[in-house]
Write a protein that holds these residues in place. Structure first.
Motif, PDB file in Angstrom:
ATOM      1  N   SER A  28       0.369  -0.660  -0.075  1.00 29.19           N
ATOM      2  CA  SER A  28       0.405   0.099   0.059  1.00 29.19           C
ATOM      3  C   SER A  28       0.908   1.471   0.617  1.00 29.19           C
ATOM      4  O   SER A  28       0.683   2.473  -0.727  1.00 29.19           O
ATOM      5  CB  SER A  28      -0.804  -0.251   1.025  1.00 29.19           C
ATOM      6  OG  SER A  28      -0.258   0.160   2.467  1.00 29.19           O
ATOM      7  N   MET A  29       2.255   1.409   0.860  1.00 37.15           N
ATOM      8  CA  MET A  29       2.498   2.152   0.619  1.00 37.15           C
ATOM      9  C   MET A  29       3.418   2.187  -1.082  1.00 37.15           C
ATOM     10  O   MET A  29       3.196   3.948  -1.192  1.00 37.15           O
ATOM     11  CB  MET A  29       3.663   2.470   1.693  1.00 37.15           C
ATOM     12  CG  MET A  29       4.933   3.669   1.681  1.00 37.15           C
ATOM     13  SD  MET A  29       3.901   4.514   2.897  1.00 37.15           S
ATOM     14  CE  MET A  29       3.617   4.422   4.644  1.00 37.15           C
ATOM     15  N   PRO A  30       3.251   1.726  -1.255  1.00 34.97           N
ATOM     16  CA  PRO A  30       4.155   2.522  -2.729  1.00 34.97           C
ATOM     17  C   PRO A  30       3.661   2.760  -4.048  1.00 34.97           C
ATOM     18  O   PRO A  30       3.631   3.622  -4.292  1.00 34.97           O
ATOM     19  CB  PRO A  30       4.795   1.021  -3.694  1.00 34.97           C
ATOM     20  CG  PRO A  30       5.481   0.138  -2.084  1.00 34.97           C
ATOM     21  CD  PRO A  30       3.972   0.795  -0.593  1.00 34.97           C
ATOM     22  N   ASP A  31       1.434   2.600  -3.530  1.00 33.54           N
ATOM     23  CA  ASP A  31       0.724   2.100  -4.533  1.00 33.54           C
ATOM     24  C   ASP A  31       0.315   4.097  -3.911  1.00 33.54           C
ATOM     25  O   ASP A  31       0.393   4.584  -4.598  1.00 33.54           O
ATOM     26  CB  ASP A  31      -0.528   1.841  -4.470  1.00 33.54           C
ATOM     27  CG  ASP A  31      -1.071   2.116  -4.992  1.00 33.54           C
ATOM     28  OD1 ASP A  31      -1.787   2.209  -6.287  1.00 33.54           O
ATOM     29  OD2 ASP A  31      -2.316   2.249  -4.055  1.00 33.54           O
ATOM     30  N   ARG A  32       0.251   4.333  -2.293  1.00 30.59           N
ATOM     31  CA  ARG A  32       0.101   5.151  -1.752  1.00 30.59           C
ATOM     32  C   ARG A  32       0.838   6.781  -2.370  1.00 30.59           C
ATOM     33  O   ARG A  32       0.477   7.822  -2.783  1.00 30.59           O
ATOM     34  CB  ARG A  32      -0.229   5.617  -0.756  1.00 30.59           C
ATOM     35  CG  ARG A  32      -0.626   7.016  -0.027  1.00 30.59           C
ATOM     36  CD  ARG A  32      -1.122   6.738   1.055  1.00 30.59           C
ATOM     37  NE  ARG A  32       0.337   7.712   2.135  1.00 30.59           N
ATOM     38  CZ  ARG A  32       0.228   7.684   3.347  1.00 30.59           C
ATOM     39  NH1 ARG A  32      -0.788   6.319   3.867  1.00 30.59           N
ATOM     40  NH2 ARG A  32       1.243   8.413   3.790  1.00 30.59           N
ATOM     41  N   ILE A  33       1.929   6.491  -2.790  1.00 38.07           N
ATOM     42  CA  ILE A  33       3.262   7.558  -3.407  1.00 38.07           C
ATOM     43  C   ILE A  33       3.244   7.919  -4.847  1.00 38.07           C
ATOM     44  O   ILE A  33       3.483   8.610  -5.480  1.00 38.07           O
ATOM     45  CB  ILE A  33       4.201   7.090  -2.458  1.00 38.07           C
ATOM     46  CG1 ILE A  33       4.398   6.876  -1.228  1.00 38.07           C
ATOM     47  CG2 ILE A  33       5.653   8.082  -2.942  1.00 38.07           C
ATOM     48  CD1 ILE A  33       4.292   8.059  -0.158  1.00 38.07           C
ATOM     49  N   THR A  34       3.376   6.599  -5.391  1.00 37.99           N
ATOM     50  CA  THR A  34       3.278   6.192  -7.242  1.00 37.99           C
ATOM     51  C   THR A  34       1.990   6.480  -7.731  1.00 37.99           C
ATOM     52  O   THR A  34       1.932   6.226  -9.157  1.00 37.99           O
ATOM     53  CB  THR A  34       4.119   5.691  -7.650  1.00 37.99           C
ATOM     54  OG1 THR A  34       3.357   4.067  -7.792  1.00 37.99           O
ATOM     55  CG2 THR A  34       5.681   5.565  -6.793  1.00 37.99           C
ATOM     56  N   ASN A  35       1.040   6.236  -7.461  1.00 41.07           N
ATOM     57  CA  ASN A  35      -0.304   6.240  -7.647  1.00 41.07           C
ATOM     58  C   ASN A  35      -0.847   7.242  -8.342  1.00 41.07           C
ATOM     59  O   ASN A  35      -1.092   7.280  -9.823  1.00 41.07           O
ATOM     60  CB  ASN A  35      -1.656   5.599  -6.756  1.00 41.07           C
ATOM     61  CG  ASN A  35      -2.630   5.676  -7.820  1.00 41.07           C
ATOM     62  OD1 ASN A  35      -3.115   4.835  -8.523  1.00 41.07           O
ATOM     63  ND2 ASN A  35      -4.043   6.061  -7.068  1.00 41.07           N
ATOM     64  N   THR A  36      -1.337   8.461  -7.521  1.00 38.71           N
ATOM     65  CA  THR A  36      -0.845   9.860  -9.411  1.00 38.71           C
ATOM     66  C   THR A  36       0.241  10.919  -8.628  1.00 38.71           C
ATOM     67  O   THR A  36       0.504  10.772  -6.609  1.00 38.71           O
ATOM     68  CB  THR A  36      -2.516  10.604  -9.035  1.00 38.71           C
ATOM     69  OG1 THR A  36      -3.061  10.615  -7.081  1.00 38.71           O
ATOM     70  CG2 THR A  36      -3.708   9.688  -9.250  1.00 38.71           C
ATOM     71  N   ILE A  37       0.217  11.379  -9.030  1.00 27.64           N
ATOM     72  CA  ILE A  37       1.632  12.623  -8.822  1.00 27.64           C
ATOM     73  C   ILE A  37       1.049  13.452  -8.696  1.00 27.64           C
ATOM     74  O   ILE A  37       1.612  13.776 -10.425  1.00 27.64           O
ATOM     75  CB  ILE A  37       2.877  12.307  -9.129  1.00 27.64           C
ATOM     76  CG1 ILE A  37       3.176  10.184  -8.422  1.00 27.64           C
ATOM     77  CG2 ILE A  37       3.791  12.773  -8.577  1.00 27.64           C
ATOM     78  CD1 ILE A  37       4.853  10.027  -9.390  1.00 27.64           C
ATOM     79  N   ASN A  38       1.345  14.411  -8.568  1.00 30.59           N
ATOM     80  CA  ASN A  38       1.049  15.821  -8.687  1.00 30.59           C
ATOM     81  C   ASN A  38       2.717  16.890  -9.236  1.00 30.59           C
ATOM     82  O   ASN A  38       3.586  16.051  -8.173  1.00 30.59           O
ATOM     83  CB  ASN A  38       0.642  17.427  -7.348  1.00 30.59           C
ATOM     84  CG  ASN A  38      -0.634  16.611  -7.308  1.00 30.59           C
ATOM     85  OD1 ASN A  38      -1.695  16.228  -8.239  1.00 30.59           O
ATOM     86  ND2 ASN A  38      -0.498  17.039  -5.969  1.00 30.59           N
TER      87      ASN A  38
END
Length: 107
Positions: A28-38
């Motif tokens: 979940s952490m890598p997903d949260r960090i790289t899913n959508t990036i501003n």
């Protein structure tokens, strides 16, 4: 771990719903960090190639998805604003070690 354990698991019931993996935040952490990036200069986020976000590329085959994912993670420089100012890096450089102080199940 892959050869002796993970590759033999069912993806949802035995991997994604594994409470120990969840408490370690390994997926979940890598997903949260790289899913959508501003990114700087855009009101729209840049999306990691996946079917669960707003990615608009063609992911109709495993080969197309893997190629898009690999290019995104390792070869696509993104300019983001950080506490240290503007930085341009590929998404994989956004990933940080998971702190044992916050997630004590990390081994």
């Amino acid at each position: 771990y892959w050869e002796n354990d993970f590759k033999n698991r069912r993806i949802v019931t035995e991997f994604m719903k594994d409470p120990l993996l969840g408490s370690k935040r390994l997926a979940s952490m890598p997903d949260r960090i790289t899913n959508t990036i501003n990114v700087v200069g855009s009101t729209d986020p840049v999306c990691r190639p996946t079917v669960i976000n707003m990615y608009d590329g063609d992911l109709s085959t495993l080969d197309q998805w893997w190629s898009a994912w690999e290019t995104f993670m390792f070869d696509t420089p993104l300019e983001i604003e950080t506490k240290k100012g503007m930085q341009t890096n590929p998404p994989y450089k956004l990933l940080q070690p998971i702190k044992i102080s916050k997630y004590p199940d990390i081994t």
